[in-house]
Design a protein around this motif. Sequence first.
Motif: not given
Length: 321
Positions: A137-162
């Motif tokens: 569906d093409g949804r994208s997330y700002a790098p800042e939002a993902l870095r914030d999420l990383a503080q609240r999970v054990g391991l964050l995997v971000v697949d940027e294949s596209f």
Amino acid sequence: MRDHGGNLDAAMARFGGGDNDWVDLSTGINRVPYPVGPLPARAWTALPTRSDMTRLEDAARQAYGSTAEVVPLAGAQAAIQSVPFLHTPGEARVLSPTYNEHAAALRTGGWRVAQVGALSDLAGADLAVVVSPNNPDGRSYAPEALRDLAQRVGLLVVDESFGDARPEASVARDAMPENVVVLRSFGKFYGLAGVRLGFALGQGALMDRMRALAGPWPVSGPGIEIACAALSDRAWQAQTIARLQEDCVRMDGLASRAGWTLVGGTELFRTYATQDAAGILEQLAEAHIWSRVFPYDPTWIRLGLPAPEEWVQVEAGFASL
């Protein structure tokens, strides 16, 4: 077998025709591949050396604008299959719907997997997976939002294949948190899926573990030579992004005239809502155009973007709908 695009042999068995008769838009792989020139004989005859791998890692790091460590692998799929072994199995959450191999690989690796619908639902997981831009569906997330999420999970995997056409959106461009792994595909944007090359980007112990899982020769000599040239070719990359953006507009126009609604997409594929996706897939297949539908939504159809010489066949196929 899990549901995927790229199954053109099944299309030919059902609807006839040979390879040269079909426009395969089922995968989201660039239909205009990077031009592969002559390769040195040594690429075929010698095992890749440490210096060969370093050249490839440096080329990827420069192409992705990252200072992170880079681990070359036999496609992004190889990275996905290694992810379950980067962390002690526990609770994994995958932002969904998305590429189905993430959840499947985690389950195979002994993880309890939940598929969730919002970024905030990933918080608290031992391992979280986000595909950005998302397939299909093409949804994208700002790098800042993902870095914030990383503080609240054990391991964050971000697949940027596209993500090649959106370099500024990569979470790997600035300092990456130590618990983040970014996956990249080479074959999609460069149109060379058969090379079977991808990368994991991250830091420290996670990358040490990824290298150990990959083994001593995860990438072929020809793959190294092709990728070093392609990843360094800024002019080809810019021209390709410009062409793909124009083609997105052209495909969206065809879809709109057919009465479809854009769900989303990237510069390599478009996903639309229709009245009957399976029926449209069959109608397009009669014109030897192969597309992709999804078992979880009977209205969604996804199409890659044709090569310049393929548009005539695609436009004729739409005219027959």
